[in-house]
Design a protein around this motif. Structure first.
Motif, mmCIF file in Angstrom:
data_model
loop_
_atom_site.group_PDB
_atom_site.id
_atom_site.type_symbol
_atom_site.label_atom_id
_atom_site.label_comp_id
_atom_site.label_asym_id
_atom_site.label_seq_id
_atom_site.Cartn_x
_atom_site.Cartn_y
_atom_site.Cartn_z
ATOM 1 N N ALA A 21 -12.292 49.352 -10.815
ATOM 2 C CA ALA A 21 -12.245 49.621 -9.377
ATOM 3 C C ALA A 21 -12.057 48.353 -8.553
ATOM 4 C CB ALA A 21 -13.513 50.348 -8.940
ATOM 5 N N VAL A 22 -12.572 47.220 -9.032
ATOM 6 C CA VAL A 22 -12.501 45.988 -8.244
ATOM 7 C C VAL A 22 -11.264 45.162 -8.560
ATOM 8 C CG1 VAL A 22 -15.017 45.900 -8.133
ATOM 9 C CG2 VAL A 22 -13.804 44.514 -9.834
ATOM 10 N N ALA A 23 -10.471 45.565 -9.530
ATOM 11 C CA ALA A 23 -9.362 44.736 -9.999
ATOM 12 C C ALA A 23 -8.404 44.370 -8.875
ATOM 13 C CB ALA A 23 -8.619 45.445 -11.126
ATOM 14 N N GLY A 24 -8.067 45.338 -8.028
ATOM 15 C CA GLY A 24 -7.130 45.078 -6.948
ATOM 16 C C GLY A 24 -7.653 44.067 -5.954
ATOM 17 N N ASP A 25 -8.897 44.258 -5.494
ATOM 18 C CA ASP A 25 -9.497 43.326 -4.547
ATOM 19 C C ASP A 25 -9.670 41.941 -5.169
ATOM 20 O OD1 ASP A 25 -9.710 45.052 -2.375
ATOM 21 O OD2 ASP A 25 -11.690 45.784 -2.975
ATOM 22 N N ALA A 26 -10.045 41.900 -6.448
ATOM 23 C CA ALA A 26 -10.263 40.617 -7.118
ATOM 24 C C ALA A 26 -8.985 39.797 -7.188
ATOM 25 C CB ALA A 26 -10.821 40.848 -8.522
ATOM 26 N N ALA A 27 -7.860 40.474 -7.326
ATOM 27 C CA ALA A 27 -6.575 39.786 -7.441
ATOM 28 C C ALA A 27 -5.950 39.464 -6.094
ATOM 29 C CB ALA A 27 -5.609 40.639 -8.265
ATOM 30 N N GLY A 28 -6.552 39.907 -5.006
ATOM 31 C CA GLY A 28 -5.978 39.720 -3.683
ATOM 32 C C GLY A 28 -6.170 38.319 -3.141
ATOM 33 N N ALA A 29 -5.504 38.046 -2.025
ATOM 34 C CA ALA A 29 -5.585 36.730 -1.391
ATOM 35 C C ALA A 29 -6.850 36.565 -0.560
ATOM 36 C CB ALA A 29 -4.362 36.512 -0.516
ATOM 37 N N LEU A 30 -7.477 37.668 -0.169
ATOM 38 C CA LEU A 30 -8.672 37.624 0.659
ATOM 39 C C LEU A 30 -9.880 37.183 -0.173
ATOM 40 C CD1 LEU A 30 -8.922 38.506 3.696
ATOM 41 C CD2 LEU A 30 -9.982 40.606 2.844
ATOM 42 N N PRO A 31 -10.769 36.330 0.365
ATOM 43 C CA PRO A 31 -12.023 36.055 -0.338
ATOM 44 C C PRO A 31 -12.767 37.364 -0.598
ATOM 45 C CG PRO A 31 -11.731 34.505 1.458
ATOM 46 C CD PRO A 31 -10.655 35.550 1.613
ATOM 47 N N PHE A 32 -13.171 37.564 -1.836
ATOM 48 C CA PHE A 32 -13.738 38.844 -2.258
ATOM 49 C C PHE A 32 -14.886 38.606 -3.219
ATOM 50 C CE2 PHE A 32 -13.738 41.937 -5.818
ATOM 51 C CZ PHE A 32 -14.218 43.037 -5.137
ATOM 52 N N ALA A 33 -15.947 39.409 -3.081
ATOM 53 C CA ALA A 33 -17.075 39.296 -4.006
ATOM 54 C C ALA A 33 -17.755 40.640 -4.198
ATOM 55 C CB ALA A 33 -18.090 38.275 -3.503
ATOM 56 N N VAL A 34 -18.309 40.800 -5.382
ATOM 57 C CA VAL A 34 -19.150 41.942 -5.734
ATOM 58 C C VAL A 34 -20.574 41.408 -5.852
ATOM 59 C CG1 VAL A 34 -19.487 43.877 -7.299
ATOM 60 C CG2 VAL A 34 -17.225 42.838 -7.086
ATOM 61 N N LEU A 35 -21.430 41.825 -4.947
ATOM 62 C CA LEU A 35 -22.796 41.317 -4.893
ATOM 63 C C LEU A 35 -23.774 42.451 -5.135
ATOM 64 C CD1 LEU A 35 -21.057 40.229 -2.143
ATOM 65 C CD2 LEU A 35 -22.961 38.613 -2.124
ATOM 66 N N GLY A 36 -24.893 42.127 -5.773
ATOM 67 C CA GLY A 36 -25.906 43.159 -5.907
ATOM 68 C C GLY A 36 -26.850 42.945 -7.057
ATOM 69 N N ASP A 37 -27.621 43.984 -7.283
ATOM 70 C CA ASP A 37 -28.567 44.033 -8.398
ATOM 71 C C ASP A 37 -27.816 44.589 -9.599
ATOM 72 O OD1 ASP A 37 -30.558 44.462 -10.227
ATOM 73 O OD2 ASP A 37 -31.840 45.652 -8.902
ATOM 74 N N TYR A 38 -27.473 43.720 -10.526
ATOM 75 C CA TYR A 38 -26.707 44.110 -11.710
ATOM 76 C C TYR A 38 -27.601 44.620 -12.846
ATOM 77 C CZ TYR A 38 -22.216 42.190 -10.098
ATOM 78 O OH TYR A 38 -21.036 41.941 -9.424
#
Length: 259
Positions: free
Chosen positions: A133-150
């Protein structure tokens, strides 16, 4: 820009502390996990009065996530696209939005309970869906992060005593492999600095004096893409917020960005 993630362990129980911390910390965007409330119970008005918009995914019980932003909130996605169900429903464990110059996800990864439990298999399926699900955002030019309780300690150094956790969830090879697969989508573990001691633990059990003895775990993580990681100027665990009466069993993880 200051971004943080915090498992508050009930936003209604922790609201006075949360509001005070938002004001004192100067946080622009906060990713929250374990709201433990319904949408109707979520304190949107109090947060709005404090200057924060909220994107919320919550149905009560022990789950629930939110994004609080005072720099804008756009393109909100509620839930994990393609995510698995548990007991017939998709639990409220993910919400994402664009907050000013960055794209962020707040996630609460399933606990897993025990290795032989169905919840553990569900946890691994959930992580696989997150990776896709995050692959597209991760590859984008915009600063992107997945934050949380893993609910995963990435290495043995991220738990106070690896021997105590042998055979338990949170440290198994399969869980750590799932984190590695997530990083392969172009994400970097933004490791914070501790404010005390030598390891940046973010969680301490309420029992057996775990916090004063610093028997903790680093399970609250920030995984950012290359533009996000390049913008990081500082990151730390606000251990002080774990102290005192009515504290969550997690501390906020704070990231300062130059964006």
């Amino acid at each position: 820009m200051r971004i943080a993630t915090w498992n508050v362990n009930s936003i209604t129980a922790r609201l006075p502390r949360l509001l005070a911390w938002l004001e004192s910390s100067g946080t622009d965007v906060l990713c929250i996990q374990e709201t433990k409330c319904t949408l109707e119970q979520f304190p949107a008005e109090a947060l709005r009065d404090a200057g924060y918009e909220a994107a919320v995914n919550a149905t009560g019980r022990w789950n629930g996530v939110a994004l609080l932003s005072r720099v804008g909130l756009a393109d909100v996605v509620t839930g994990l696209p393609g995510g698995p169900d548990y007991e017939g429903v998709q639990e409220p464990r993910a919400v994402s939005a664009t907050c000013g110059p960055v794209r962020l996800w707040s996630v609460y990864v399933p606990n897993g309970r025990e290795v032989a439990h169905e919840h553990y298999a569900y946890k691994l399926r959930w992580l696989e869906a997150l990776r896709e699900a995050v692959a597209g955002d991760a590859a984008g030019a915009l600063p992107f992060a997945v934050l949380g309780d893993y609910n995963i300690a990435p290495t043995d150094e991220d738990v106070w005593d690896p021997a105590v956790f042998e055979g338990a969830t949170h440290v198994t090879p399969a869980e750590r492999d799932a984190l590695a697969a997530l990083r392969e989508k172009g994400l970097t573990d933004v490791v914070p600095r501790p404010l005390k001691y030598d390891r940046p633990y973010s969680y301490w059990d309420y029992r057996q004096l775990a916090f004063p003895k610093n028997r903790g775990m680093r399970i609250d993580l920030v995984y950012g893409n290359a533009p996000f990681a390049a913008a990081v100027k500082d990151s730390y665990v606000d251990r002080e917020e774990r102290k005192g009466k009515g504290a969550s069993d997690h501390a906020p993880v704070v990231v300062d960005l130059d964006v």
